[in-house]
Scaffold this active site. Structure first.
Site, PDB file in Angstrom:
ATOM      1  N   SER A 103       0.843  -1.185   0.000  1.00  0.00           N
ATOM      2  CA  SER A 103       0.000   0.000   0.000  1.00  0.00           C
ATOM      3  C   SER A 103       0.891   1.253   0.000  1.00  0.00           C
ATOM      4  CB  SER A 103      -0.947  -0.054   1.196  1.00  0.00           C
ATOM      5  OG  SER A 103      -1.957   0.908   1.102  1.00  0.00           O
TER       6      SER A 103
ATOM      7  N   HIS B  35      -8.540  -4.241  -1.304  1.00  0.00           N
ATOM      8  CA  HIS B  35      -7.227  -3.700  -0.969  1.00  0.00           C
ATOM      9  C   HIS B  35      -6.427  -4.665  -0.095  1.00  0.00           C
ATOM     10  CE1 HIS B  35      -4.152  -0.730  -0.566  1.00  0.00           C
ATOM     11  NE2 HIS B  35      -4.299  -0.621   0.735  1.00  0.00           N
TER      12      HIS B  35
END
Length: 700
Positions: free
Chosen positions: A556, A671
């Site tokens: 991320s 995600h």
């Protein structure tokens, strides 16, 4: 991980992007050409790495660890005399939501009753449901708002559920699939922020309009009570149960790091709360709002230090009178307050002290002073504050370290902590050692890191450094079967085979309070990259590893980190794991939730910001003629927070310039990348096989 967006923002038109970018077509998430390329890359990566002689054993062992029924049954929510938990195992990969009487749970003898079988529900409704949580209304906790995501995206469907009957409520509240914020106001009223159509979203893709929705009426007739600005990041409801009273607020997120709060009064109006705009709303206890300061505050004739907890009287706020803050807790120079939760009469505070966890219980005395006592938990460990039980003033927390498996404790205000559940060891820890060391960064700052390796090991050996470096997210050492994040037992595999595993506490996280994060914002981002380089060079200097043997891992926001690191120091690193990454910092603010992070990185559309961002943006800094370490990219097609185009485009550019890379993109998982344990286990095996290929054999 990067904070979730509440609504996806479509990619900017290709014409608006640089004409020099030949890979804009890879930003078409479900585009046929893009998916064909992804499938081809996936096949090539799997064909190569699954040929490792130990691949099958890595995968099966990882799956066994993840599916083992000897897991901590975490108290996701304490609801009166019930504890709720989401349980996943081999038979229930998406999980079962279940409840147990609190008394039995606390004694270590829970009596579980399944409420929702997520796998069965998905099969029944022909949906790939992923659990996104439950919000049950106090004090009876009968009615719940259940959030379910199709495939693991940030978007979800919200449906009202009756905990007593075990059924979704006919004619109850239902929100269609969207990235929504919703909270109970009372049994017949919700506060909702969602996608209400054109102009209802901010430029960041979050909802900006808060509405009160009454039972039995259509959502379209809900009354608007607040509208944020188009240029804000978000609007969201915040509801806190404080004993018998429920306090409801509207939060206006002006930027990622600044906000305004308004209190909903009994008359249905909103009154402003006098929090500094950079303070963090934490909880409510005894009619006092608890907040954490991110900068010093001058109020009431005194100065409150940054990082401290302060309290405001909500009765004063509701009456429209000036509310003067009072000090709750101020951390020492070596501490950072990380987690806060209240029970009926106690404020529980988890702090870090040189990156080791400590838990404090605080009560407010009749004189207005807050009295603190430290829980007697094992030292030099990671402590996670999970939940609290209101009436009994009990906190539930897990304690673990890299070599000690998690144990769940119940902690009262006065009594000794009691172990509720402890997990068996997954490996022989007596063979290994973990130590905390400090590297010196370019500007002289001491950067802590944790080093795990086999006892008596003679270096240099292959080493993997995992780091994050952003968004105030501290990286703490957890059991090696879960290090690094979203890679299952990769850390354990590495150390068992004679390699070194390193967790680096670089700046950008919250390890040492607000300044540790603030020091690398925007134009100062390079400092976090320098910190990572310093840790790698310290491993070389001390003989732990050597050039040619060092790998780095980031996910991320960590993708910005490792992407910048590989372009800046290709001589220093020989393997790079880039998960769900940000790489194209010129385009990031136009992709999905990217605009919400401008407060962290800067605005690439402003020349003065792009001037400093362009110096490190990974995608723009790949150069022809430079040999880069082979990168392993992993991501998810369904990631609606960080656009999968970042990983795709970076891989394509590296390949165009003659560099090898590995690529693996799951269809589902959002995600977090893993929709279930099978995907997580496969990823752990792929990454282990990759590191062996690129860093060489294990140490002897």
């Amino acid at each position: 991980m990067i904070a979730a967006a509440q609504a996806a923002q479509p990619a900017a038109p290709a014409a608006a992007a640089s004409a020099e970018d030949p890979y804009l077509w890879l930003e078409e998430v479900e585009g046929a050409r893009a998916l064909d390329q992804v499938k081809a890359w996936n096949r090539a990566t799997e064909d190569l790495l699954t040929s490792d002689p130990k691949f099958a054993s890595y995968e099966s062992r990882a799956r066994a660890i993840l599916d083992d029924e000897q897991q901590i049954a975490t108290p996701d929510q304490v609801m009166g005399d019930l504890v709720a938990n989401l349980w996943r195992d081999a038979a229930h990969p998406r999980g079962i939501w279940r409840v147990s009487p609190l008394a039995g749970y606390r004694s270590g003898k829970p009596e579980w009753r399944t409420v929702i079988d997520v796998d069965a529900l998905g099969k029944q409704e022909s949906k790939s449901w992923v659990w996104h949580g439950a919000d049950c209304l106090a004090p009876d906790y009968r009615r719940c708002l259940i959030s379910l995501s199709p495939g693991g995206t940030d978007a979800d469907v919200v449906r009202e559920f009756d905990l007593q009957t075990g059924r979704f409520v006919d004619g109850g509240f239902v929100l269609p699939e969207a990235k929504s914020y919703v909270s109970w106001v009372d049994a017949d009223t919700l506060m909702v922020v969602s996608d209400f159509g054109p102009e209802s979203l901010t430029t960041s893709g979050y909802g900006r309009i808060a509405k009160l929705w009454k039972r039995g009426t259509p959502l379209a007739s809900a009354r608007t009570i607040f509208e944020g600005e188009k240029g804000d990041v978000s609007t969201a409801p915040v509801a806190v149960q404080d004993g018998a009273r429920r306090w409801v607020f509207v939060r206006r997120g002006k930027t990622f790091w600044t906000s305004e709060h308004r209190l909903l009064t009994s008359a249905g109006t909103l009154v402003p709360v006098p929090l500094p705009d950079d303070a963090e709303f934490e909880d409510v206890l005894g009619g006092r709002l608890i907040a954490k300061l991110q900068s010093p505050l001058e109020a009431g004739g005194r100065t409150f230090p940054e990082g401290a907890l302060v309290a405001y009287s909500l009765e004063e706020v509701a009456a429209g009178r000036a509310a003067t803050p009072e000090l709750v807790m101020a951390p020492s120079a070596r501490q950072a307050i990380e987690e806060v939760a209240s029970s009926d009469n106690v404020l529980w505070v988890k702090a870090l002290e040189d990156v080791s966890g400590k838990l404090f219980a605080l009560r407010r005395g009749a004189d207005g002073r807050w009295v603190s006592s430290a829980a007697a938990l094992p030292a030099n460990s990671t402590v996670s504050l999970l939940s609290t039980a209101g009436a009994s003033d009990t906190a539930f927390a897990t304690v673990e370290s890299m070599l000690s498996p998690p144990a769940l404790y119940a902690i009262g205000f006065a009594g000794a902590p009691a172990i509720v559940q402890s997990l068996p060891a997954r490996f022989d820890a007596s063979r290994f050692t973990v130590e905390q060391r400090f590297a010196t960064s370019k500007d002289g700052t001491r950067i802590p890191y944790f080093l795990a390796r086999r006892k008596g090991l003679k270096g240099p050996v292959p080493a993997l450094i995992h780091a994050y470096g952003g968004f105030r997210a501290a990286q703490t050492p957890t059991y090696l079967t879960g290090q690094p994040y979203r890679a299952g037992p990769l850390g354990m595999f590495l150390v068992e085979e004679g390699n070194a595993y390193v967790l680096a506490n670089i700046r950008g996280g919250g390890e040492y309070g607000p300044e540790w994060h603030r020091s690398v914002l925007r134009e100062n981002r390079q400092k976090s990259f320098d910190d990572l380089h310093a840790v790698a060079e310290d491993l070389i200097r001390t003989g732990v590893s050597a050039k040619g043997k060092i790998g780095i891992s980031g996910r991320s926001n960590g993708g910005v980190l490792v992407g910048a690191a590989l372009t800046q120091r290709p001589d220093l690193y020989s393997a790079v794991i880039s998960g769900s990454p940000l790489h194209d910092m010129k385009r990031y603010s136009h992709l999905l939730a990217g605009a919400s992070w401008i407060g962290e990185y800067g605005d690439p559309d402003k020349p003065e910001d792009w001037a400093f961002m362009s110096r490190y943006s990974p995608y723009q800094n790949v150069r022809r003629g430079v040999k880069y370490p082979p990168v392993f990219f992993y991501s998810s097609t369904k990631d609606d927070r960080v656009h999968p185009g970042h990983a795709r485009k970076m891989a394509a550019r590296l390949g165009e310039y003659g560099n090898r890379f590995y690529f693996h993109e799951y269809l589902e998982g959002g995600h977090s990348v893993g929709a279930d344990h099978a995907e997580d286990a496969k990823r752990a095996a792929l990454l282990m096989a990759y590191l062996k290929r690129e860093l060489g054999g294990a140490g002897k």
